[in-house]
Design a protein around this motif. Structure first.
Motif, mmCIF file in Angstrom:
data_model
loop_
_atom_site.group_PDB
_atom_site.id
_atom_site.type_symbol
_atom_site.label_atom_id
_atom_site.label_comp_id
_atom_site.label_asym_id
_atom_site.label_seq_id
_atom_site.Cartn_x
_atom_site.Cartn_y
_atom_site.Cartn_z
ATOM 1 N N GLY A 9 -24.890 34.480 21.122
ATOM 2 C CA GLY A 9 -23.799 35.178 21.565
ATOM 3 C C GLY A 9 -23.842 35.850 22.778
ATOM 4 N N LEU A 10 -23.204 35.055 24.093
ATOM 5 C CA LEU A 10 -23.094 35.909 25.045
ATOM 6 C C LEU A 10 -21.628 36.160 25.525
ATOM 7 N N GLY A 11 -20.899 36.852 24.885
ATOM 8 C CA GLY A 11 -19.514 37.151 25.070
ATOM 9 C C GLY A 11 -19.701 38.594 26.003
ATOM 10 N N MET A 13 -20.182 41.707 25.445
ATOM 11 C CA MET A 13 -21.498 42.364 25.151
ATOM 12 C C MET A 13 -22.715 41.791 25.301
ATOM 13 N N ASN A 32 -25.112 29.901 23.312
ATOM 14 C CA ASN A 32 -23.786 30.318 23.096
ATOM 15 C C ASN A 32 -22.912 29.086 22.785
ATOM 16 N N ARG A 33 -21.979 29.429 21.740
ATOM 17 C CA ARG A 33 -21.150 28.113 21.526
ATOM 18 C C ARG A 33 -20.456 27.360 22.617
ATOM 19 N N LEU A 66 -22.407 38.434 17.793
ATOM 20 C CA LEU A 66 -21.308 37.574 17.544
ATOM 21 C C LEU A 66 -20.065 38.350 17.081
ATOM 22 N N THR A 67 -18.878 37.657 17.157
ATOM 23 C CA THR A 67 -17.580 38.348 16.778
ATOM 24 C C THR A 67 -17.778 38.990 15.352
ATOM 25 N N ALA A 74 -21.640 30.847 10.712
ATOM 26 C CA ALA A 74 -21.914 29.498 11.355
ATOM 27 C C ALA A 74 -23.113 29.444 11.979
ATOM 28 N N CYS A 75 -23.639 30.517 12.665
ATOM 29 C CA CYS A 75 -24.978 30.393 13.468
ATOM 30 C C CYS A 75 -26.001 30.552 12.628
ATOM 31 N N ALA A 232 -12.260 45.283 27.720
ATOM 32 C CA ALA A 232 -13.464 45.766 27.545
ATOM 33 C C ALA A 232 -14.007 45.789 26.200
ATOM 34 N N PRO A 234 -12.159 44.190 22.846
ATOM 35 C CA PRO A 234 -10.913 43.408 22.670
ATOM 36 C C PRO A 234 -10.181 43.957 21.311
ATOM 37 N N ASP A 241 -12.423 45.487 12.638
ATOM 38 C CA ASP A 241 -13.340 46.544 12.093
ATOM 39 C C ASP A 241 -12.460 47.645 11.196
HETATM 40 P P1 NAP Z 1 -16.842 38.310 22.317
HETATM 41 O O1 NAP Z 1 -16.828 38.622 24.077
HETATM 42 O O2 NAP Z 1 -15.453 37.919 21.906
HETATM 43 O O3 NAP Z 1 -17.831 37.471 22.069
HETATM 44 C C1 NAP Z 1 -17.932 36.963 20.925
HETATM 45 C C2 NAP Z 1 -19.135 35.991 20.712
HETATM 46 O O4 NAP Z 1 -19.170 35.553 19.436
HETATM 47 C C3 NAP Z 1 -19.025 35.031 21.618
HETATM 48 O O5 NAP Z 1 -20.320 34.602 22.107
HETATM 49 C C4 NAP Z 1 -18.303 33.754 21.128
HETATM 50 O O6 NAP Z 1 -18.808 32.582 21.508
HETATM 51 C C5 NAP Z 1 -18.944 34.009 19.614
HETATM 52 N N1 NAP Z 1 -18.481 33.402 18.455
HETATM 53 C C6 NAP Z 1 -17.266 33.743 18.105
HETATM 54 N N2 NAP Z 1 -16.863 32.844 16.977
HETATM 55 C C7 NAP Z 1 -17.903 32.125 16.736
HETATM 56 C C8 NAP Z 1 -18.239 30.859 15.929
HETATM 57 N N3 NAP Z 1 -17.372 30.765 14.663
HETATM 58 N N4 NAP Z 1 -19.327 30.304 16.089
HETATM 59 C C9 NAP Z 1 -20.316 30.539 17.191
HETATM 60 N N5 NAP Z 1 -20.263 31.602 17.913
HETATM 61 C C10 NAP Z 1 -18.985 32.463 17.770
HETATM 62 O O7 NAP Z 1 -16.850 39.802 21.800
HETATM 63 P P2 NAP Z 1 -17.808 41.066 22.173
HETATM 64 O O8 NAP Z 1 -16.782 42.074 22.582
HETATM 65 O O9 NAP Z 1 -18.912 40.695 23.022
HETATM 66 O O10 NAP Z 1 -18.151 41.598 20.707
HETATM 67 C C11 NAP Z 1 -19.088 41.106 20.051
HETATM 68 C C12 NAP Z 1 -19.437 41.978 18.900
HETATM 69 O O11 NAP Z 1 -19.536 43.280 19.247
HETATM 70 C C13 NAP Z 1 -18.214 42.097 17.835
HETATM 71 O O12 NAP Z 1 -18.659 42.258 16.345
HETATM 72 C C14 NAP Z 1 -17.702 43.370 18.352
HETATM 73 O O13 NAP Z 1 -16.787 43.922 17.350
HETATM 74 C C15 NAP Z 1 -18.823 44.237 18.858
HETATM 75 N N6 NAP Z 1 -18.681 45.399 19.813
HETATM 76 C C16 NAP Z 1 -17.764 45.012 20.941
HETATM 77 C C17 NAP Z 1 -17.769 46.138 21.861
HETATM 78 C C18 NAP Z 1 -16.942 45.773 23.113
HETATM 79 O O14 NAP Z 1 -16.590 46.885 23.565
HETATM 80 N N7 NAP Z 1 -16.619 44.502 23.453
HETATM 81 C C19 NAP Z 1 -18.252 47.415 21.629
HETATM 82 C C20 NAP Z 1 -19.150 47.399 20.615
HETATM 83 C C21 NAP Z 1 -19.287 46.459 19.580
HETATM 84 P P3 NAP Z 1 -17.900 31.646 22.486
HETATM 85 O O15 NAP Z 1 -18.044 32.430 23.954
HETATM 86 O O16 NAP Z 1 -18.126 30.254 22.316
HETATM 87 O O17 NAP Z 1 -16.335 32.035 22.015
#
Ligand code: NAP
Length: 292
Positions: A9-11, A13, A32-33, A66-67, A74-75, A232, A234, A241
């Motif tokens: 998971g390389l979103g 974060m 990453n997907r 991951l999300t 899935a993973c 930052a 989403p 959550d």
């Molecule tokens: P993001 O940018 O939306 O990244 C989500 C990741 O999950 C991506 O790598 C995505 O792959 C993958 N993913 C989603 N659905 C999938 C599936 N069905 N199968 C395989 N991979 C899948 O989210 P993020 O902001 O990095 O957040 C990740 C987690 O950290 C979440 O649980 C979020 O609530 C938590 N978090 C986020 C923050 C923040 O500020 N952003 C802070 C603290 C905690 P693709 O690239 O292929 O879409």
């Protein structure tokens, strides 16, 4: 010799967190997907696995960012899922934000593989992830968390022990409830002041000059000032959550009237098409509700 780490998971974060693990000298493999998101890590020297199972086969400690539950299912258990390669020599760390219930169910299922498991979601958003200054909220066996602390501290400034497995997720829901309430409250108050004829900068100055100030307000004020909300954290993730908070509270009997309201407001924003914008786009929900 540092353990081989696999990162799923390389979103927003995960990409930044994986880069910090690599910089700290751990041998790293990523998956990453959407394959293109692996490229910056590959350029830094990480190996790239074609699917989660190959990642788990090639590494000892597997981290997921991951999300949520659907992505984890899935993973871990989908076709080419990682769990089929887990055994007693592997450790799985879930850093994604999910409910405590999902975490405990995941732990029970993973126990059948023999792999060690901790939940370690994070407090902090994109910038702390890039800077390696996240606060890591760990649940699971204390000795395992202590053993993993050097690795966790490549991504964060601090590891807080929250209790047994699932309690890291519980702490994450606790802090995100506060985050959501503060963000929605800030946006509501600014909209209230705006419609009452107050100057935006004067309102910010009033907040910053008193005991109600919080670093988050000053960070998010820039988005509200420019009416631009690049993600930052989403919006759709905080909506997710909020649902976990409400479900968890229902199970424990905790009253969360503000949490219920938060779920309603964030769902409204997602329904309006703002799910991929930052949580500060809650300001748009307030403006939408006021019709001005
Ligand atoms: P993001 O940018 O939306 O990244 C989500 C990741 O999950 C991506 O790598 C995505 O792959 C993958 N993913 C989603 N659905 C999938 C599936 N069905 N199968 C395989 N991979 C899948 O989210 P993020 O902001 O990095 O957040 C990740 C987690 O950290 C979440 O649980 C979020 O609530 C938590 N978090 C986020 C923050 C923040 O500020 N952003 C802070 C603290 C905690 P693709 O690239 O292929 O879409």
């Amino acid at each position: 010799m540092k353990a081989k780490v696999g990162f799923l998971g390389l979103g927003i974060m995960g990409g930044a967190m994986a880069a910090n693990i690599l910089r700290a000298g751990y041998p790293l493999m990523v998956h990453n997907r959407t394959a293109a998101k692996s490229e910056p890590l590959a350029e830094m020297g990480a190996g790239v696995a074609s699917d989660p199972r190959h990642l788990a086969q090639a590494t000892e400690i597997i981290i997921a960012m991951l999300t949520g539950p659907e992505a984890l299912d899935a993973c871990l258990w989908g076709p080419e899922g990682a769990a089929a390669a887990f055994n007693e020599k592997k450790t799985f760390i879930n850093m994604s934000s999910v409910s405590p219930r999902y975490t405990r169910e995941m732990a029970a299922r993973l126990a059948l593989t023999g792999a060690a498991f901790i939940d370690a979601p994070v407090s902090g958003t994109k910038k702390p992830a890039q800077e390696g200054s996240l606060v890591i909220l760990a649940g699971g066996p204390r000795e395992k968390i202590q053993e993993l602390e050097p690795l966790l501290l490549t991504m964060g400034k601090k590891v807080i022990y929250c209790g047994g497995v699932g309690q890291g997720s519980m702490m994450k829901m606790f802090i995100n409830l506060l985050l959501g309430i503060m963000m929605a409250g800030f946006a509501e108050c600014l909209n209230f002041g705006r419609l009452g004829g107050l100057d935006f900068e004067a309102m910010l100055d009033t907040v910053a000059s008193g005991a109600m100030n919080a670093p988050m307000f000053q960070v998010k004020a820039a988005n509200l000032r420019e009416q631009s909300y690049p993600a930052a954290f989403p919006f759709k993730h905080l909506s997710k959550d909020a649902k976990f908070v409400v479900d968890t509270a229902y199970e424990s009997g905790a009253p969360v009237p503000l949490g219920q309201m938060l779920l309603h407001l964030y769902r409204l924003g997602v329904a309006r098409g703002w799910g991929d914008e930052d949580i500060s786009a809650i300001a748009k929900v307030m403006e939408h509700l006021s019709g001005k």
